[in-house]
Write a protein that holds these residues in place. Structure first.
Motif, PDB file in Angstrom:
ATOM      1  N   VAL A 170       0.732  -1.204   0.130  1.00  9.67           N
ATOM      2  CA  VAL A 170       0.134  -0.135   0.027  1.00  9.67           C
ATOM      3  C   VAL A 170       0.842   1.224  -0.097  1.00  9.67           C
ATOM      4  N   ILE A 171       1.877   1.253   0.693  1.00  9.96           N
ATOM      5  CA  ILE A 171       2.834   2.426   0.877  1.00  9.96           C
ATOM      6  C   ILE A 171       3.448   2.603  -0.412  1.00  9.96           C
ATOM      7  N   GLU A 172       3.923   1.514  -1.348  1.00 17.93           N
ATOM      8  CA  GLU A 172       4.484   1.605  -2.533  1.00 17.93           C
ATOM      9  C   GLU A 172       3.484   2.094  -3.470  1.00 17.93           C
ATOM     10  N   VAL A 173       2.199   1.590  -3.333  1.00 14.96           N
ATOM     11  CA  VAL A 173       1.174   2.349  -4.305  1.00 14.96           C
ATOM     12  C   VAL A 173       0.997   3.713  -3.961  1.00 14.96           C
ATOM     13  N   CYS A 174       1.068   4.266  -2.943  1.00 15.61           N
ATOM     14  CA  CYS A 174       0.946   5.728  -2.691  1.00 15.61           C
ATOM     15  C   CYS A 174       2.078   6.352  -2.999  1.00 15.61           C
ATOM     16  N   MET A 175       3.178   5.889  -2.797  1.00 11.26           N
ATOM     17  CA  MET A 175       4.411   6.676  -3.195  1.00 11.26           C
ATOM     18  C   MET A 175       4.534   6.913  -4.740  1.00 11.26           C
ATOM     19  N   LEU A 176       4.267   5.516  -5.351  1.00  8.43           N
ATOM     20  CA  LEU A 176       4.571   5.595  -6.776  1.00  8.43           C
ATOM     21  C   LEU A 176       3.527   6.577  -7.584  1.00  8.43           C
ATOM     22  N   ALA A 177       2.020   6.587  -7.005  1.00  9.02           N
ATOM     23  CA  ALA A 177       1.216   7.536  -7.550  1.00  9.02           C
ATOM     24  C   ALA A 177       1.631   8.904  -7.231  1.00  9.02           C
ATOM     25  N   GLY A 178       1.889   9.237  -6.197  1.00  6.57           N
ATOM     26  CA  GLY A 178       2.694  10.680  -5.942  1.00  6.57           C
ATOM     27  C   GLY A 178       4.022  11.051  -6.742  1.00  6.57           C
ATOM     28  N   LYS A 179       4.781   9.902  -6.968  1.00 12.44           N
ATOM     29  CA  LYS A 179       5.917  10.145  -7.805  1.00 12.44           C
ATOM     30  C   LYS A 179       5.466  10.488  -9.183  1.00 12.44           C
ATOM     31  N   ILE A 180       4.537   9.715  -9.720  1.00 12.81           N
ATOM     32  CA  ILE A 180       4.018  10.060 -11.089  1.00 12.81           C
ATOM     33  C   ILE A 180       3.712  11.303 -11.468  1.00 12.81           C
ATOM     34  N   MET A 181       2.793  11.516 -10.235  1.00 17.20           N
ATOM     35  CA  MET A 181       1.838  12.833 -10.505  1.00 17.20           C
ATOM     36  C   MET A 181       2.981  14.114 -10.325  1.00 17.20           C
ATOM     37  N   MET A 182       3.820  13.896  -9.293  1.00 15.41           N
ATOM     38  CA  MET A 182       4.618  15.258  -9.047  1.00 15.41           C
ATOM     39  C   MET A 182       5.438  15.466 -10.313  1.00 15.41           C
ATOM     40  N   GLU A 183       6.059  14.454 -10.890  1.00 14.91           N
ATOM     41  CA  GLU A 183       6.904  14.273 -12.049  1.00 14.91           C
ATOM     42  C   GLU A 183       6.143  14.851 -13.387  1.00 14.91           C
ATOM     43  N   SER A 184       4.881  14.891 -13.347  1.00 13.41           N
ATOM     44  CA  SER A 184       4.055  14.989 -14.427  1.00 13.41           C
ATOM     45  C   SER A 184       3.456  16.555 -14.417  1.00 13.41           C
ATOM     46  N   GLY A 185       3.748  17.251 -13.221  1.00  9.47           N
ATOM     47  CA  GLY A 185       3.082  18.740 -13.284  1.00  9.47           C
ATOM     48  C   GLY A 185       1.997  18.748 -12.331  1.00  9.47           C
ATOM     49  N   ALA A 186       1.389  17.641 -11.547  1.00  5.20           N
ATOM     50  CA  ALA A 186       0.324  18.280 -10.677  1.00  5.20           C
ATOM     51  C   ALA A 186       0.633  18.789  -9.442  1.00  5.20           C
ATOM     52  N   GLU A 187      -0.544  19.515  -9.128  1.00  8.86           N
ATOM     53  CA  GLU A 187      -0.324  20.419  -7.924  1.00  8.86           C
ATOM     54  C   GLU A 187       0.099  19.424  -6.698  1.00  8.86           C
ATOM     55  N   VAL A 238       8.016  33.748 -27.727  1.00 10.83           N
ATOM     56  CA  VAL A 238       8.451  33.291 -26.431  1.00 10.83           C
ATOM     57  C   VAL A 238       7.430  32.674 -25.725  1.00 10.83           C
ATOM     58  N   MET A 239       6.366  32.767 -26.114  1.00  9.36           N
ATOM     59  CA  MET A 239       5.021  32.585 -25.374  1.00  9.36           C
ATOM     60  C   MET A 239       5.083  30.816 -25.032  1.00  9.36           C
ATOM     61  N   PRO A 240       5.340  30.117 -25.941  1.00 12.03           N
ATOM     62  CA  PRO A 240       5.468  28.522 -25.707  1.00 12.03           C
ATOM     63  C   PRO A 240       6.602  28.365 -24.665  1.00 12.03           C
ATOM     64  N   LEU A 241       7.365  29.100 -24.532  1.00 11.57           N
ATOM     65  CA  LEU A 241       8.669  28.881 -23.374  1.00 11.57           C
ATOM     66  C   LEU A 241       8.012  29.409 -22.030  1.00 11.57           C
ATOM     67  N   VAL A 242       7.117  30.147 -22.065  1.00 15.39           N
ATOM     68  CA  VAL A 242       6.748  30.857 -20.689  1.00 15.39           C
ATOM     69  C   VAL A 242       6.204  29.533 -19.823  1.00 15.39           C
ATOM     70  N   PRO A 243       6.679  29.601 -18.387  1.00 16.30           N
ATOM     71  CA  PRO A 243       6.237  28.495 -17.486  1.00 16.30           C
ATOM     72  C   PRO A 243       4.647  28.865 -17.007  1.00 16.30           C
ATOM     73  N   GLY A 244       3.795  28.649 -17.813  1.00 19.16           N
ATOM     74  CA  GLY A 244       2.325  28.939 -17.338  1.00 19.16           C
ATOM     75  C   GLY A 244       1.957  28.196 -16.512  1.00 19.16           C
ATOM     76  N   LEU A 245       1.849  26.886 -16.665  1.00 15.94           N
ATOM     77  CA  LEU A 245       1.511  25.724 -15.657  1.00 15.94           C
ATOM     78  C   LEU A 245       2.165  25.911 -14.517  1.00 15.94           C
ATOM     79  N   LEU A 246       3.604  26.102 -14.191  1.00 18.33           N
ATOM     80  CA  LEU A 246       4.395  26.256 -13.143  1.00 18.33           C
ATOM     81  C   LEU A 246       3.769  27.633 -12.318  1.00 18.33           C
ATOM     82  N   ILE A 247       3.550  28.318 -13.010  1.00 19.87           N
ATOM     83  CA  ILE A 247       3.153  29.722 -12.212  1.00 19.87           C
ATOM     84  C   ILE A 247       1.736  29.263 -11.565  1.00 19.87           C
ATOM     85  N   THR A 248       0.893  28.769 -12.261  1.00 16.34           N
ATOM     86  CA  THR A 248      -0.540  28.525 -12.038  1.00 16.34           C
ATOM     87  C   THR A 248      -0.513  27.573 -10.615  1.00 16.34           C
ATOM     88  N   ASN A 249       0.501  26.518 -10.791  1.00 12.31           N
ATOM     89  CA  ASN A 249       0.409  25.516  -9.572  1.00 12.31           C
ATOM     90  C   ASN A 249       1.103  26.351  -8.244  1.00 12.31           C
TER      91      ASN A 249
END
Length: 249
Positions: free
Chosen positions: A10-27, A201-212
């Motif tokens: 269960v701990i492994e499932v929770c950690m892996l789910a969190g790791k994937i989401m964090m690496e993919s840009g989730a809040e 330059v707009m495609p380079l702007v970190p919009g998702l990062l600012i929002t998060n």
């Protein structure tokens, strides 16, 4: 003894789910909430998680050890975030066991669901011209903005694979955009260099990062919000510096 392997899984499932989401840009708050819901669905109601952009710590009450995952790479892949959320909902409804959930998450972690590189470059190509029009540019600058934006984004993708220093890649990409825009104006293909550069330059702007960063700060995750805000500021500073270097000449 029978509960130990299950608790560890269960701990492994929770950690892996969190790791994937964090690496993919989730809040941050979404990651912590998902990990908590998964643990509760498997009967662990007293779980604790601490998520930052560079690491995840998860523990449960009792003798089971806490676990730490290091987050060394971060990108934007909302498809993976959606798939992890889908697995979390299946777990909550009882449709997935611990073993099945772990297999599904490992499959998501390994697969690359991002769009092909050529399609990403083409999207940056078209969006650069559209941003130029949105910022009240003229149609005769549409193609120069598209070309400059496509070149800059291609350079960004290449340098991200070549260099470990992310901000240096963004600096060089914006520098290339500025040089391309200046070249188009000097040879008479483009007319408004400022509008061409802004659109490109707009495609380079970190919009998702600012929002998060803002959403994490509002949700009370001060460490994650400030660190993401600092990363967004450095990215914007690198982009601005590259353009400023071009204008200084």
């Amino acid at each position: 003894m029978d509960n130990a392997p299950k608790t560890y899984d269960v701990i492994e499932v929770c950690m892996l789910a969190g790791k994937i989401m964090m690496e993919s840009g989730a809040e941050t708050y979404r990651v912590e909430d998902t990990m908590s819901r998964i643990a509760s669905s498997f009967g662990i109601h007293n779980s604790h998680s601490f998520v930052t952009p560079t690491g995840i710590i998860f523990s449960i009450d009792g003798d089971d050890p806490s676990k730490l995952y290091r987050i060394s790479k971060r990108s934007t892949d909302l498809k993976k975030v959606t798939e992890v959320n889908s697995i979390s909902r299946k777990i909550s409804s009882g449709d997935l066991t611990v073993k099945d959930a772990l297999l599904e998450l490992r499959k998501i972690e390994k697969e690359s669901v991002a769009y092909p590189i050529w399609l990403q470059i083409f999207a940056a190509f078209i969006s650069s011209g559209c941003f130029l029009i949105m910022f009240q540019g003229q149609w005769h600058d549409f193609i120069p903005a598209c070309v400059a934006g496509g070149l800059g984004f291609s350079c960004l993708l290449y340098l991200h694979q070549l260099l470990e220093i992310k901000f240096f890649a963004e600096f060089l990409s914006s520098l290339l955009i500025g040089l391309a825009a200046m070249l188009f104006v000097n040879i008479g293909i483009g007319y408004e260099i400022d509008k061409i550069i802004i659109g490109a330059v707009m495609p380079l702007v970190p919009g998702l990062l600012i929002t998060n960063a803002v959403r994490d700060l509002i949700a009370g995750h001060l460490v994650s919000g400030i660190s993401k805000g600092a990363e967004a500021f450095l990215t914007a500073f690198a982009i601005g510096t590259g353009i400023a270097v071009v204008f200084s000449f």
